[in-house]
Design an enzyme around this catalytic site. Sequence first.
Site, PDB file in Angstrom:
ATOM      1  N   LYS A 276      -3.814   3.247  -2.708  1.00 28.32           N
ATOM      2  CA  LYS A 276      -4.970   4.089  -3.008  1.00 28.32           C
ATOM      3  C   LYS A 276      -4.750   5.474  -2.399  1.00 28.32           C
ATOM      4  CE  LYS A 276      -8.266   0.213  -2.705  1.00 28.32           C
ATOM      5  NZ  LYS A 276      -7.819  -0.774  -1.730  1.00 28.32           N
TER       6      LYS A 276
ATOM      7  N   ASP B 166       0.821  -1.201   0.000  1.00 30.15           N
ATOM      8  CA  ASP B 166       0.000   0.000   0.000  1.00 30.15           C
ATOM      9  C   ASP B 166       0.859   1.256   0.000  1.00 30.15           C
ATOM     10  OD1 ASP B 166      -2.405  -1.288  -0.074  1.00 30.15           O
ATOM     11  OD2 ASP B 166      -2.783  -1.170   2.078  1.00 30.15           O
TER      12      ASP B 166
ATOM     13  N   MET C 120      -7.809   9.051   8.985  1.00 29.72           N
ATOM     14  CA  MET C 120      -8.304   9.518   7.673  1.00 29.72           C
ATOM     15  C   MET C 120      -9.373  10.597   7.836  1.00 29.72           C
ATOM     16  SD  MET C 120      -8.572   5.667   6.044  1.00 29.72           S
ATOM     17  CE  MET C 120      -9.452   5.084   7.519  1.00 29.72           C
TER      18      MET C 120
END
Length: 377
Positions: free
Chosen positions: A177, A155, A292
Amino acid sequence: MAVVTRIPSLSASCSVSSSTSKTQSRKSNYFSLTQVFSVRCSLHSQATSPFTEKHSVERYERDSWLYKYQFQNLSTSSCPVPPDQESIREYEIALQLPELRKLLEVLREKRESENRDKRRGPGNVFLVGTGPGDPELLTVKALRVIQSADLLLYDRLVSDDVLNLVGPNARLLYVGKTAGYHSRTQEEIHELLLSFAEAGANVVRLKGGDPLVFGRGGEEMDFLQQQGIGVKVIPGITAASGIAAELGIPLTHRGVANSVRFLTGHSKNGGTDPLFVVENAADPDSTLVVYMGLSTLPSLASKLMHRGLPQDTPAVAVERGTTPQQRMVLAELKDLAYEITLNQLVSPTLIIIGKVVALSPLWPHVKKETSSLMEAN
């Protein structure tokens, strides 16, 4: 827009899924794409980010085996890709497919040659947490596994320093991502893991933090187990623990905070509101850790204060925690969103809200600056 969903069956045709979720087979047109556009790649991305940025030179150098015939000179400042994000994604997948097929065949042949007289079973899949960024926070078990892997799917938030510890014979594949750009969809990641496990490979899925804390590791584990693939999880130090320790903040403390709650700051469909804020999240005797949550923090903070959390609750936002590029702002809850904007913090940023933040050795400086400002006014 159709995307490749399975690797083992790829030959002249590809199995694809369309936007209407219907599965069909058609001749692949990926390899007819031409290099019509170029995106500037930062030649010094490691100086500004400890992580893998989507079009950085470091990423393409690390994954260069996938572009063996396409990229002859990775030291240049541009990477050939079409102009829009979805075209970039599909174009890169098209470039990667030939080498992915070759690797699958090599691994299958290796398995067959080593097990001619034995029953041949699938390979192993490891979901490995690498912690918040500092390579010294990696577990001994995680280090052993990543150094013996055949293929590692990693990732964005696996730090460059951790990736430098990967074994010399392993193949690396970026599946990270970012907002607005997914190099691989979650379904495509599932299929890659399955394809290489079925070929007998030792496959490692590398994730920042802990794979089962907002890392979608549970989805990958569930998918693979349903396909008969064994999965082993190697936990990592989640960002909440690693970053709090770095700042000297106890997430719980007798008489100050008797519980800790992890929240995702993600919103539905990219909006500004967090997914939910339950009423007891505004408990002043609890510590809140928001993952996040940069884009939804103004809404989250407003809702917390509306539900009774004091405006002067200590809080901290930490960008790229535990890495040499770590930055942070400490402020009272009512001012935190403003301070984040003022200091231009970017993802990944972890937010800690609660009275325990005032236990950090750094908090007295915040209070001193606030008092000086009030006196000046």
